[in-house]
Scaffold this motif. Sequence first.
Motif, PDB file in Angstrom:
ATOM      1  N   ARG A 313       0.836  -1.207   0.000  1.00 44.12           N
ATOM      2  CA  ARG A 313       0.000   0.000   0.000  1.00 44.12           C
ATOM      3  C   ARG A 313       0.871   1.257   0.000  1.00 44.12           C
ATOM      4  O   ARG A 313       0.520   2.255  -0.634  1.00 44.12           O
ATOM      5  N   ASP A 314       2.006   1.222   0.736  1.00 38.59           N
ATOM      6  CA  ASP A 314       2.951   2.348   0.699  1.00 38.59           C
ATOM      7  C   ASP A 314       3.431   2.587  -0.732  1.00 38.59           C
ATOM      8  O   ASP A 314       3.463   3.717  -1.225  1.00 38.59           O
ATOM      9  N   ARG A 315       3.822   1.499  -1.383  1.00 35.01           N
ATOM     10  CA  ARG A 315       4.308   1.576  -2.767  1.00 35.01           C
ATOM     11  C   ARG A 315       3.200   2.097  -3.686  1.00 35.01           C
ATOM     12  O   ARG A 315       3.430   2.961  -4.536  1.00 35.01           O
ATOM     13  N   GLY A 316       1.974   1.593  -3.490  1.00 36.76           N
ATOM     14  CA  GLY A 316       0.843   2.043  -4.306  1.00 36.76           C
ATOM     15  C   GLY A 316       0.549   3.517  -4.119  1.00 36.76           C
ATOM     16  O   GLY A 316       0.227   4.227  -5.080  1.00 36.76           O
ATOM     17  N   ASP A 317       0.662   4.012  -2.881  1.00 34.52           N
ATOM     18  CA  ASP A 317       0.453   5.438  -2.609  1.00 34.52           C
ATOM     19  C   ASP A 317       1.441   6.289  -3.396  1.00 34.52           C
ATOM     20  O   ASP A 317       1.086   7.330  -3.969  1.00 34.52           O
ATOM     21  N   MET A 318       2.697   5.861  -3.428  1.00 31.53           N
ATOM     22  CA  MET A 318       3.726   6.627  -4.134  1.00 31.53           C
ATOM     23  C   MET A 318       3.480   6.623  -5.646  1.00 31.53           C
ATOM     24  O   MET A 318       3.668   7.633  -6.319  1.00 31.53           O
ATOM     25  N   ILE A 319       3.054   5.486  -6.157  1.00 33.74           N
ATOM     26  CA  ILE A 319       2.766   5.397  -7.597  1.00 33.74           C
ATOM     27  C   ILE A 319       1.604   6.324  -7.962  1.00 33.74           C
ATOM     28  O   ILE A 319       1.658   7.061  -8.960  1.00 33.74           O
ATOM     29  N   GLU A 320       0.535   6.307  -7.149  1.00 37.72           N
ATOM     30  CA  GLU A 320      -0.619   7.170  -7.432  1.00 37.72           C
ATOM     31  C   GLU A 320      -0.254   8.640  -7.308  1.00 37.72           C
ATOM     32  O   GLU A 320      -0.687   9.470  -8.126  1.00 37.72           O
ATOM     33  N   THR A 321       0.555   8.989  -6.293  1.00 31.04           N
ATOM     34  CA  THR A 321       0.994  10.373  -6.126  1.00 31.04           C
ATOM     35  C   THR A 321       1.762  10.836  -7.364  1.00 31.04           C
ATOM     36  O   THR A 321       1.543  11.934  -7.885  1.00 31.04           O
ATOM     37  N   PHE A 322       2.669   9.980  -7.849  1.00 33.40           N
ATOM     38  CA  PHE A 322       3.451  10.295  -9.051  1.00 33.40           C
ATOM     39  C   PHE A 322       2.516  10.561 -10.240  1.00 33.40           C
ATOM     40  O   PHE A 322       2.709  11.522 -10.998  1.00 33.40           O
ATOM     41  N   LYS A 323       1.481   9.726 -10.386  1.00 34.28           N
ATOM     42  CA  LYS A 323       0.562   9.877 -11.521  1.00 34.28           C
ATOM     43  C   LYS A 323      -0.226  11.184 -11.439  1.00 34.28           C
ATOM     44  O   LYS A 323      -0.494  11.826 -12.458  1.00 34.28           O
ATOM     45  N   TYR A 324      -0.607  11.584 -10.216  1.00 34.33           N
ATOM     46  CA  TYR A 324      -1.318  12.851 -10.061  1.00 34.33           C
ATOM     47  C   TYR A 324      -0.401  14.034 -10.357  1.00 34.33           C
ATOM     48  O   TYR A 324      -0.774  14.961 -11.070  1.00 34.33           O
ATOM     49  N   VAL A 325       0.804  14.010  -9.785  1.00 33.91           N
ATOM     50  CA  VAL A 325       1.731  15.127  -9.943  1.00 33.91           C
ATOM     51  C   VAL A 325       2.156  15.290 -11.398  1.00 33.91           C
ATOM     52  O   VAL A 325       2.287  16.401 -11.903  1.00 33.91           O
ATOM     53  N   LYS A 326       2.330  14.175 -12.098  1.00 31.29           N
ATOM     54  CA  LYS A 326       2.797  14.217 -13.488  1.00 31.29           C
ATOM     55  C   LYS A 326       1.657  14.385 -14.495  1.00 31.29           C
ATOM     56  O   LYS A 326       1.905  14.454 -15.690  1.00 31.29           O
ATOM     57  N   GLY A 327       0.412  14.419 -14.018  1.00 27.79           N
ATOM     58  CA  GLY A 327      -0.715  14.631 -14.921  1.00 27.79           C
ATOM     59  C   GLY A 327      -1.141  13.406 -15.700  1.00 27.79           C
ATOM     60  O   GLY A 327      -1.862  13.515 -16.694  1.00 27.79           O
ATOM     61  N   ILE A 328      -0.706  12.219 -15.270  1.00 29.08           N
ATOM     62  CA  ILE A 328      -1.129  10.983 -15.937  1.00 29.08           C
ATOM     63  C   ILE A 328      -2.602  10.725 -15.672  1.00 29.08           C
ATOM     64  O   ILE A 328      -3.339  10.279 -16.547  1.00 29.08           O
ATOM     65  N   HIS A 329      -3.031  11.001 -14.425  1.00 29.92           N
ATOM     66  CA  HIS A 329      -4.459  10.928 -14.114  1.00 29.92           C
ATOM     67  C   HIS A 329      -5.127  12.215 -14.573  1.00 29.92           C
ATOM     68  O   HIS A 329      -4.644  13.311 -14.298  1.00 29.92           O
ATOM     69  N   MET A 330      -6.260  12.063 -15.265  1.00 29.79           N
ATOM     70  CA  MET A 330      -6.953  13.208 -15.845  1.00 29.79           C
ATOM     71  C   MET A 330      -7.804  13.904 -14.782  1.00 29.79           C
ATOM     72  O   MET A 330      -9.002  13.643 -14.651  1.00 29.79           O
ATOM     73  N   VAL A 331      -7.185  14.781 -13.995  1.00 32.02           N
ATOM     74  CA  VAL A 331      -7.918  15.569 -13.005  1.00 32.02           C
ATOM     75  C   VAL A 331      -7.488  17.023 -13.137  1.00 32.02           C
ATOM     76  O   VAL A 331      -6.470  17.329 -13.763  1.00 32.02           O
ATOM     77  N   LYS A 332      -8.265  17.899 -12.560  1.00 34.57           N
ATOM     78  CA  LYS A 332      -7.945  19.321 -12.636  1.00 34.57           C
ATOM     79  C   LYS A 332      -6.627  19.614 -11.926  1.00 34.57           C
ATOM     80  O   LYS A 332      -6.304  19.018 -10.905  1.00 34.57           O
ATOM     81  N   GLU A 333      -5.879  20.555 -12.490  1.00 32.78           N
ATOM     82  CA  GLU A 333      -4.591  20.942 -11.930  1.00 32.78           C
ATOM     83  C   GLU A 333      -4.756  21.380 -10.472  1.00 32.78           C
ATOM     84  O   GLU A 333      -5.563  22.251 -10.154  1.00 32.78           O
TER      85      GLU A 333
END
Length: 351
Positions: A313-333
């Motif tokens: 879960r720690d590893r998964g949190d870091m992966i998801e954080t990376f995706k949000y910060v890098k804009g891989i996940h389509m969410v508002k800035e």
Amino acid sequence: METMLKERIVEHLKHGFTSGRSCQTNLIDFFDWVTKIIDTGGAVDIAYLDFSKAFDTVPHRRLINKLQSLSLDSNIVEWIRQWLSDRQQRVVVNGVYSAQGLVTSGVPQGSVLGPILFNIFISDIAEGINGKVCLFADDIKICNRGDVPGGISQMTNDLGKLKKWSELWQLSFNVDKCKIMHLGRKNPRAEYRIFDTVLTSTSEERDLGVIISEDLRVSSQCNRAAGNASRMLGCVGRGISSRKREVLMPLYRALVRPHLEYCVQYWRPYLQKDIDILERVQRRATKMVYGLKEKSYQERLNDLNMYSLEKRRDRGDMIETFKYVKGIHMVKEGSIFKRKESSKTRGHSLR
């Protein structure tokens, strides 16, 4: 052929509902907004709305009209119109066939184009809605504050607009399955209606496969996930006689662990009792492997080249954080993470 058409449609529309979005990002985006209000002592009302046989009742003529209004290539629209027209169905009971019936509504389920056509059909449902709206396939939830002046009337107006949309486009709601959830200690617990029916108040609701509780605690979801995973592990143990690691571990990873990790970056447990009930399933799975029963849990993990669920879960949190910060996940800035204004970031700018 459907796949090629889908690619052209997505390229034309540039909609974000087909890539960079998932059940998990839907939950995180929606409840990030909700919990910020709850954390400041506010109150929130969430309406969970359910379409009645949504994929079977999309009217073909209205769907074609919507496709034409999007300025899609006329050849694509005509192909889809012919693809949907002249479909027939019949019922078979004990080898006896009913008469053929013409299918004038619904998107073909199991098809490539079906889901995107449904998304296009309901894509304008949130127009004019003032509250927070989240759509995922045929699941709709709408949220408004219940503790501010005009908040309750705003939710009432939003439900009225959804009713008008439903009547205009002939896609009805299953009122019996529509629920309202009241969050926040100071929530006035107002009564809401849709189609003149009072929405049933609920303390727990299954949202995209995850149990959401009125108090926003995750114990119910942890118990459910552990229960489903444990039952599946029991089926594997009873159905497979071999206890070799190369047989059991792939089955565990494919059939059992997904129950413990579905959308877990949203509902990650923080109470020790919830952490333990999930880890207990993996402890049991590693004990089933021949020759490892007498070893400690950490030794079993080392032998199997595995991590504990908490570490995953720690590893998964870091992966998801990376995706949000890098804009891989389509969410508002900045909707989830906000960049620090300070330039004192030794190493790189995202620290």
